[in-house]
Write an enzyme that holds these catalytic residues in place. Structure first.
Site, mmCIF file in Angstrom:
data_model
loop_
_atom_site.group_PDB
_atom_site.id
_atom_site.type_symbol
_atom_site.label_atom_id
_atom_site.label_comp_id
_atom_site.label_asym_id
_atom_site.label_seq_id
_atom_site.Cartn_x
_atom_site.Cartn_y
_atom_site.Cartn_z
ATOM 1 N N LYS A 242 0.860 -1.188 0.000
ATOM 2 C CA LYS A 242 0.000 0.000 0.000
ATOM 3 C C LYS A 242 0.889 1.227 0.000
ATOM 4 C CE LYS A 242 -4.491 0.743 0.221
ATOM 5 N NZ LYS A 242 -5.528 -0.220 -0.187
HETATM 6 N N1 GLU Z 1 -7.191 0.032 -3.380
HETATM 7 C C1 GLU Z 1 -7.936 -1.135 -3.696
HETATM 8 C C2 GLU Z 1 -8.008 -2.062 -2.504
HETATM 9 O O1 GLU Z 1 -7.896 -1.630 -1.374
HETATM 10 C C3 GLU Z 1 -7.447 -1.817 -4.976
HETATM 11 C C4 GLU Z 1 -6.030 -2.277 -4.955
HETATM 12 C C5 GLU Z 1 -5.555 -2.795 -6.305
HETATM 13 O O2 GLU Z 1 -6.328 -2.852 -7.236
HETATM 14 O O3 GLU Z 1 -4.359 -3.108 -6.394
HETATM 15 O O4 GLU Z 1 -8.247 -3.230 -2.635
#
Ligand code: GLU
Length: 422
Positions: free
Chosen positions: A112
């Site tokens: 993240k």
């Molecule tokens: N931000 C989204 C999540 O929390 C998508 C992450 C992604 O597609 O890599 O799952």
């Protein structure tokens, strides 16, 4: 207009993520060292970087990119722009990505990123400068084979385009697979923008079958009207349910007879908020969570459902569109009260699933149509829901612990098979 604080006391998401892990790991026979490894992030990058503002001044911003685990494949996870971003929050979100990808069987680890900023206070040019500089700073960690970012809170396809372009400029050739959630014109995937909401819809419909709640007329309340909340709301409405409450960062609206979510979307696009929508009562975000309904969809940020408000929640199903909306104490209270929670790592995994499809399409330079995307997404979400449900029944645990048990088991087994290097 002032943002409405949703909960006064911020809970630490990293403490929560670790507690959720510990609860599930207790059911598994994992070597102590591997368990400890999974309780830690793999690597953490903090970047302090300058951005030229429109008035000629230079401001320093702080951002992070954290890899929690890369045992099953490249790390995957979004980037959020928010004034409340902390390293502990990004750690928790990265760990949740590991379990999310493992829950639905994607060949990814978890990551993240975040920048401490309120993007609404920046001009478009400032936002582009901030994004491109942050992308440059974290390009130490980013690559199509190593770590693939995506949108999260307050980031979108346009920001992903800037990240892809920045990375490609440095490499000297276009590299679409370095980031997902891009615009269609530059290698994005059809179906990606509503994929998280669509996954929420599929898992909610499955939970309604389990709970024997008819979809027709079921009352839905959604906290958050961003990418996830808005798509979940109109897709559930299109499936026959009635959306009676919805909120954004400014507050919420309630109409026991239901809204037309498509009309509400058009209204909010024009005015910038759901507030003031004709025929609705205004409620606070806190009151919204406690409205009478069959399904509550928290689709905003972490720590919304706590020991304090859990006893008053009236929903029979909670579908976690957001990451980490429920604390472990609230989980216990709700479980005892018989509320069915579809945990975040399952419920909102539709987004990363279609991100995976996007990455595969970019690598192959061969694109699928929307029917194929949505069918494959449905298959993965429904199968994962049923698999988690059967773990839950077998081990007599709640859905969150069931999902964690399955996910942790996958990552722990892969770790043991690979062996500890050197
Ligand atoms: N931000 C989204 C999540 O929390 C998508 C992450 C992604 O597609 O890599 O799952």
């Amino acid at each position: 207009m002032l943002r409405e604080p949703v909960v006064e006391q911020r809970v630490n998401p990293w403490d929560i993520a670790r507690e959720q892990f510990d609860r599930a790991a207790a059911y598994l026979d994992i070597k102590a060292g591997v368990r400890e490894m999974l309780r830690h992030t793999k690597r953490e990058l903090t970047v302090n970087f300058p951005v030229k503002m429109d008035d000629g001044s230079v401001r320093i911003f702080t951002g992070y990119r954290v890899h929690h685990n890369t045992v099953l494949g490249p790390s995957k996870g979004g980037i959020r722009f928010h004034p409340d971003v902390t390293l502990d929050e990004v750690r928790a979100l990265a760990m949740w990505m590991t379990w999310k990808c493992a829950t639905v069987g994607l060949p990814y680890g978890g990551a993240k990123g975040g920048v401490i900023v309120d993007p609404k206070t920046l001009s478009r040019t400032e936002l582009e400068h901030l994004t491109r500089r942050y992308a440059t700073e974290i390009s130490l960690l980013m690559s199509p084979e190593g770590d693939i970012p995506a949108p999260d809170v307050n980031t979108n396809a346009e920001i992903m385009a800037w990240i892809m372009d920045t990375y490609s400029m440095h490499r000297g050739y276009t590299t679409p697979a370095v980031v997902t959630g891009k615009p269609l014109e530059i290698g994005g995937s059809v179906g990606r923008s509503e994929a998280t909401g669509r996954g929420v819809m599929f898992t909610t419909l499955e939970a309604m079958k389990v709970e024997e709640i008819p979809v027709e007329g079921a009352r839905i309340v959604v906290q958050g009207f961003g990418n996830v909340g808005s798509a979940a709301a109109y897709l559930l409405q299109d499936a026959g349910a009635t959306v009676v409450g919805i909120s954004d960062v400014f507050g919420g609206i309630y109409n026991p007879h239901g809204f037309d979510v498509h009309a509400l979307l058009a209204y909010a696009k024009k005015t910038g908020t759901v507030l003031g929508y004709p025929g609705a009562d205004q409620v606070s975000n806190r009151e919204l969570l406690e409205l009478p309904c069959e399904v509550l969809v928290p689709a905003a940020i972490e720590g919304q459902i706590t020991a304090e408000n859990a006893p008053r929640i009236q929903a029979r199903i909670i579908a976690e569109g957001a990451n980490g909306p429920t604390t472990p104490e609230a989980d216990d209270i709700l479980h005892d009260r018989g509320v069915f929670i579809i945990p975040d790592i399952l419920c909102n995994a539709g987004g990363v699933t279609v991100s995976y499809f996007e990455w595969v399409q970019d690598l192959q330079q061969f694109f699928w149509d929307e029917g194929e995307i949505n069918n494959r997404l449905a298959q993965i979400m429904i199968r994962s829901f049923r698999d988690v449900l059967s773990v839950t029944r077998e081990k007599k645990v709640n859905m969150r612990t069931g999902a964690y048990i399955r996910a942790i088991d996958r990552v722990a087994k892969a770790t043991m098979i690979r062996g500890i290097y050197p």
